[in-house]
Scaffold this active site. Structure first.
Site, PDB file in Angstrom:
ATOM      1  N   ASP A  58      -4.707  -8.090   1.852  1.00  0.00           N
ATOM      2  CA  ASP A  58      -5.408  -7.027   1.132  1.00  0.00           C
ATOM      3  C   ASP A  58      -6.683  -7.628   0.533  1.00  0.00           C
ATOM      4  OD1 ASP A  58      -6.111  -4.819  -0.323  1.00  0.00           O
ATOM      5  OD2 ASP A  58      -4.135  -4.528  -1.230  1.00  0.00           O
TER       6      ASP A  58
ATOM      7  N   ASP B   4      -9.225  -1.973   4.123  1.00  0.00           N
ATOM      8  CA  ASP B   4      -9.142  -3.299   3.490  1.00  0.00           C
ATOM      9  C   ASP B   4      -7.739  -3.884   3.457  1.00  0.00           C
ATOM     10  OD1 ASP B   4      -7.981  -1.657   1.547  1.00  0.00           O
ATOM     11  OD2 ASP B   4      -8.642  -2.974  -0.043  1.00  0.00           O
ATOM     12  N   GLU B   5      -6.863  -3.384   4.281  1.00  0.00           N
ATOM     13  CA  GLU B   5      -5.467  -3.764   4.160  1.00  0.00           C
ATOM     14  C   GLU B   5      -4.781  -3.762   5.522  1.00  0.00           C
ATOM     15  OE1 GLU B   5      -3.743  -1.159   1.209  1.00  0.00           O
ATOM     16  OE2 GLU B   5      -1.769  -1.933   1.712  1.00  0.00           O
TER      17      GLU B   5
END
Length: 348
Positions: free
Chosen positions: A8, A106-107
């Site tokens: 993350d 973003d993960e």
DNA sequence: AAGTTCTTATTAC
DNA sequence: CTAACGGTAATAAGAACTT
């Protein structure tokens, strides 16, 4: 036993903005809606840690953030840039395992079960990923490693920012015990409230929730109850899977001021259809239905939908299919409209 | 009675 | 004015409908 890695990016949008604007580094940065425009009807998308010190958080109304720190640096969301960075990062991560699941820009999760022999080796890979991302993009991230997706994600949360943590399989259940139940993905405010009522307790830790039998969980939460039972015990059978195709594409818009002006509403509605249509064409998807959303001034939100046979439909067709549904909202209510939305359902 | 469609609620980022 | 609350997407439950 699986080995799953969750990664993350740290305060992603705001960190990119720091990188692009080094003069702002060390100052509170808030990426999101303009706090002046439309009396600040939007929310905070992401903020850096300097801004968090003032109590600002993702999802917070921008008006409230503005009261907390008017002097912060407020930046608009530059999604195009973030998407580009995201692509570059996923490319790096995918090199370590093709079994990668993108959760958001973003993960991501990767399955390392077939790539390493133990958790120490997985940790080395985690460090390598962090290093490569920093070399290539000058951005930090956090990594959680565990025997399943849920534990890896919660572990990653604890590692933030710029950290790496491992939760060994035998610790999976214990390490959840003292945490609030909302750490479990899928358990939010409403579910917590129900559990609080059931247990007649003010605060509910995961260990408290373990007292509820599988049968009772099923009675309260239906299909999800069974899943909760296992999650409370550190078990999560969901697999890391490469996400296939989208099942819907939609756009929505909140007016700067609530309105009853049909002309204005229809004009915006056409823009939404146009945007969805362009995206559908770009993705070369087949459409088999439309969903119209209308949120009124009092926040009451309703939807109307229409299903039809699948096909590659153009703007005009979508407009003809959906405008009668929109008009039902407009004539059926005296309330002002706050938001309208348009979504197409896609067939497999 | 079963299968499909429609609507709302909840969650997550 | 007297709490504020985006945009995008998935999933589940239950009602309403069609066959």
């Amino acid at each position: 036993m699986s080995i799953v890695l969750h990664i993350d990016m740290d305060y992603f949008f705001a960190q990119i903005e720091e990188r692009e604007n080094p003069q702002f580094k060390g100052k509170p940065i808030i990426v999101g809606a303009d706090p002046r425009e439309g009396a600040g009807r939007g929310v905070v998308s992401t903020c850096n840690y300097e801004a968090r010190k003032f109590g600002v958080k993702s999802g917070m109304p921008i008006s409230r953030s503005y009261k907390l720190i008017p002097k912060a640096i407020y930046l608009p969301v530059n999604m195009e840039l973030y998407k580009k960075v995201s692509d570059s990062i996923f490319k790096i991560i995918r090199d370590f395992s093709e079994i990668m699941e993108e959760v958001s820009l973003d993960e991501a999760y990767i399955d390392l079960t077939e790539k390493v022999n133990n958790f120490e080796e997985a940790e080395k890979i985690g460090l390598k990923i962090k290093e490569k991302i920093f070399q290539k993009e000058e951005l930090t991230c956090s990594v959680g490693i565990a025997k399943n997706k849920m534990i890896a994600k919660i572990t990653c949360e604890l590692a933030k920012p710029n950290g790496l943590r491992v939760t060994l399989p035998e610790k999976s259940s214990d390490f959840l015990s003292s945490m609030d139940i909302t750490v479990i993905p899928g358990i939010g405010a409403k579910t917590k409230q129900k559990i609080k009522e059931y247990l007649k307790k003010e605060e509910v830790k995961v260990s408290d929730a373990r007292a509820i039998s599988k049968k009772n969980l099923k009675d309260i939460f239906g299909k999800r109850g069974d899943e909760f039972y296992f999650k409370f015990r550190g078990e999560d059978r969901s697999i890391v899977e490469v996400k296939k195709k989208a099942k819907s594409i939609g756009r929505e818009y909140t007016f700067q001021k609530d309105t009853k002006d049909s002309k204005k509403i229809i004009k915006v509605f056409k823009h939404l259809i146009s945007s969805v249509s362009d995206k559908s064409k770009k993705d070369n998807v087949q459409i088999n239905g439309v969903v119209i959303t209308c949120r009124f001034e009092d926040f009451e939100t309703h939807t109307k939908q229409k299903t039809f046979s699948e096909g590659y439909y153009d703007k005009d067709f979508l407009y003809k299919k959906s405008i009668p549904l929109l008009l039902k909202f407009l004539v059926g209510s005296n309330k002002k409209v706050r938001l309208i939305g348009f979504r197409v359902k896609l067939s497999k």
